[in-house]
Scaffold this motif. Structure first.
Motif, PDB file in Angstrom:
ATOM      1  N   PHE A  63       0.845  -1.195   0.000  1.00 40.66           N
ATOM      2  CA  PHE A  63       0.000   0.000   0.000  1.00 40.66           C
ATOM      3  C   PHE A  63       0.889   1.257   0.000  1.00 40.66           C
ATOM      4  O   PHE A  63       0.923   1.995   0.984  1.00 40.66           O
ATOM      5  N   PRO A  64       1.617   1.507  -1.079  1.00 37.45           N
ATOM      6  CA  PRO A  64       2.565   2.631  -1.097  1.00 37.45           C
ATOM      7  C   PRO A  64       1.858   3.975  -0.940  1.00 37.45           C
ATOM      8  O   PRO A  64       0.819   4.224  -1.540  1.00 37.45           O
ATOM      9  N   GLY A  65       2.434   4.810  -0.107  1.00 33.06           N
ATOM     10  CA  GLY A  65       1.885   6.138   0.110  1.00 33.06           C
ATOM     11  C   GLY A  65       0.701   6.200   1.042  1.00 33.06           C
ATOM     12  O   GLY A  65       0.220   7.288   1.371  1.00 33.06           O
ATOM     13  N   MET A  66       0.221   5.061   1.492  1.00 32.85           N
ATOM     14  CA  MET A  66      -0.936   5.038   2.380  1.00 32.85           C
ATOM     15  C   MET A  66      -0.483   5.254   3.828  1.00 32.85           C
ATOM     16  O   MET A  66       0.445   4.579   4.284  1.00 32.85           O
ATOM     17  N   PRO A  67      -1.108   6.183   4.568  1.00 29.37           N
ATOM     18  CA  PRO A  67      -0.758   6.346   5.980  1.00 29.37           C
ATOM     19  C   PRO A  67      -0.935   5.032   6.740  1.00 29.37           C
ATOM     20  O   PRO A  67      -1.938   4.330   6.548  1.00 29.37           O
ATOM     21  N   LEU A  68       0.022   4.700   7.568  1.00 29.45           N
ATOM     22  CA  LEU A  68      -0.001   3.440   8.313  1.00 29.45           C
ATOM     23  C   LEU A  68       0.294   3.716   9.775  1.00 29.45           C
ATOM     24  O   LEU A  68       1.248   4.421  10.098  1.00 29.45           O
ATOM     25  N   GLU A  69      -0.536   3.157  10.646  1.00 31.65           N
ATOM     26  CA  GLU A  69      -0.340   3.262  12.090  1.00 31.65           C
ATOM     27  C   GLU A  69      -0.349   1.860  12.695  1.00 31.65           C
ATOM     28  O   GLU A  69      -0.990   0.948  12.168  1.00 31.65           O
ATOM     29  N   TRP A  70       0.363   1.714  13.825  1.00 27.13           N
ATOM     30  CA  TRP A  70       0.362   0.467  14.578  1.00 27.13           C
ATOM     31  C   TRP A  70      -0.402   0.654  15.886  1.00 27.13           C
ATOM     32  O   TRP A  70      -0.405   1.743  16.464  1.00 27.13           O
TER      33      TRP A  70
END
Length: 301
Positions: A63-70
């Motif tokens: 998912f390039p460029g997609m904001p990602l949180e853990w």
């Protein structure tokens, strides 16, 4: 006609044209922005972190460029990490962070092995957060845990066995430690995985820390196969505390110690499932294929 009249008439025609264009031209809306929330039980064991780092890399590549949180579901682990200056938030924290980044479609991907009590708690937490912030997201898709289908089990079996192929010699057994649940509530999933592994490699056995199939059953299975050398490997996303203590630790009650007392030669491969490329691919596929939108009202019967 005076210049002023001609100017007024031209201006009126221009304004009328602009109004007509505005009416006939459909409004342009900003495209929905997707974001990914990766949810795990969590770990505070530094040696276990390669699994999470590898998973993070895999999700970002898909998912390039997609904001990602853990997010970690274990409050105990979150508090411990906070004291160490390495904070990781919970589910509500992760959803709020994505909202601040302008995300309006969220993919929540569980890193649980099966849909047990931890996964149920995750789903409840997401639903409660949606209820507390109505309209914040257009959609929240929930990705399923690792083992949901026959395809999942076969993909995971191939990945785990393939990762050990170069290390095992002919006749070496492979012992996998799952976590399981109290009162055997996860037994059917583990039994399905056990059957899939047995079909792929009869020298591979699996048991769990909690659940009905325990170490005594495992010893029986190993003796039935007349094995002498066994490899121990966690069937958990990270090789954390269970792997390093309950499975392969030096304590007298660890699986490694007990198997040695039973006469087996024991070797350990402390690799979490998240460190295995084929397993990561299953999690990524589940995130991509998620279609269960928790923002939608359930269909009334």
């Amino acid at each position: 006609m005076s210049h002023i009249h001609r100017f007024s008439r031209s201006l009126g025609l221009l304004l009328a044209l602009c109004l007509l264009t505005a009416v006939l031209t459909p409004p342009v809306f900003a495209a929905p922005r997707e974001g990914l929330l990766v949810v795990a039980f969590g770990t505070s064991v530094p040696e276990a972190m390669p699994a999470f780092r590898a998973l993070d890399t895999a999700f970002r590549a898909e998912f390039p460029g997609m904001p990602l949180e853990w997010a970690y579901t274990s409050q105990r682990i979150r508090k411990k990490l906070a004291r160490q200056g390495k904070p990781v938030g919970g589910i509500s924290d992760g959803l709020a962070a994505l909202a601040r980044k302008g995300v309006n479609i969220v993919r929540v991907q569980s890193l649980h092995v099966m849909a047990g009590e931890e996964f149920s708690a995750l789903e409840r937490a997401v639903l409660l957060d949606i209820k507390a912030h109505p309209g914040r997201f257009q959609a929240v898709y929930l990705g399923r845990p690792l083992l949901e289908s026959r395809r999942d089990a076969e993909d995971v079996a191939a990945a785990v066995l393939g990762g050990m192929a170069a290390r095992r010699e002919g006749g070496d057994g492979l012992v996998l430690m799952g976590h399981g649940q109290e009162h055997g509530r996860a037994d059917l999933v583990l039994e399905g995985m056990r059957a899939t592994l047995a079909d792929a490699d009869p020298l591979t056995v699996i048991a769990s820390v909690e659940g009905s199939r325990d170490l005594d059953d495992l010893v029986h299975d190993l003796r039935a196969r007349q094995l002498k050398t066994v490899w121990l490997q966690p069937f958990m996303v990270v090789a954390g505390d269970h792997a390093r203590n309950d499975l392969a630790g030096p304590e007298a009650d660890s699986w490694a110690s007990r198997l040695r007392r039973e006469g087996f030669e024991v070797r350990a491969n402390l690799v979490g499932l998240g460190e295995i490329p084929g397993v990561r691919a299953v999690f990524v596929r589940h995130a991509r294929e998620a279609h269960d939108d928790l923002c939608k009202e359930p269909v009334k019967q």
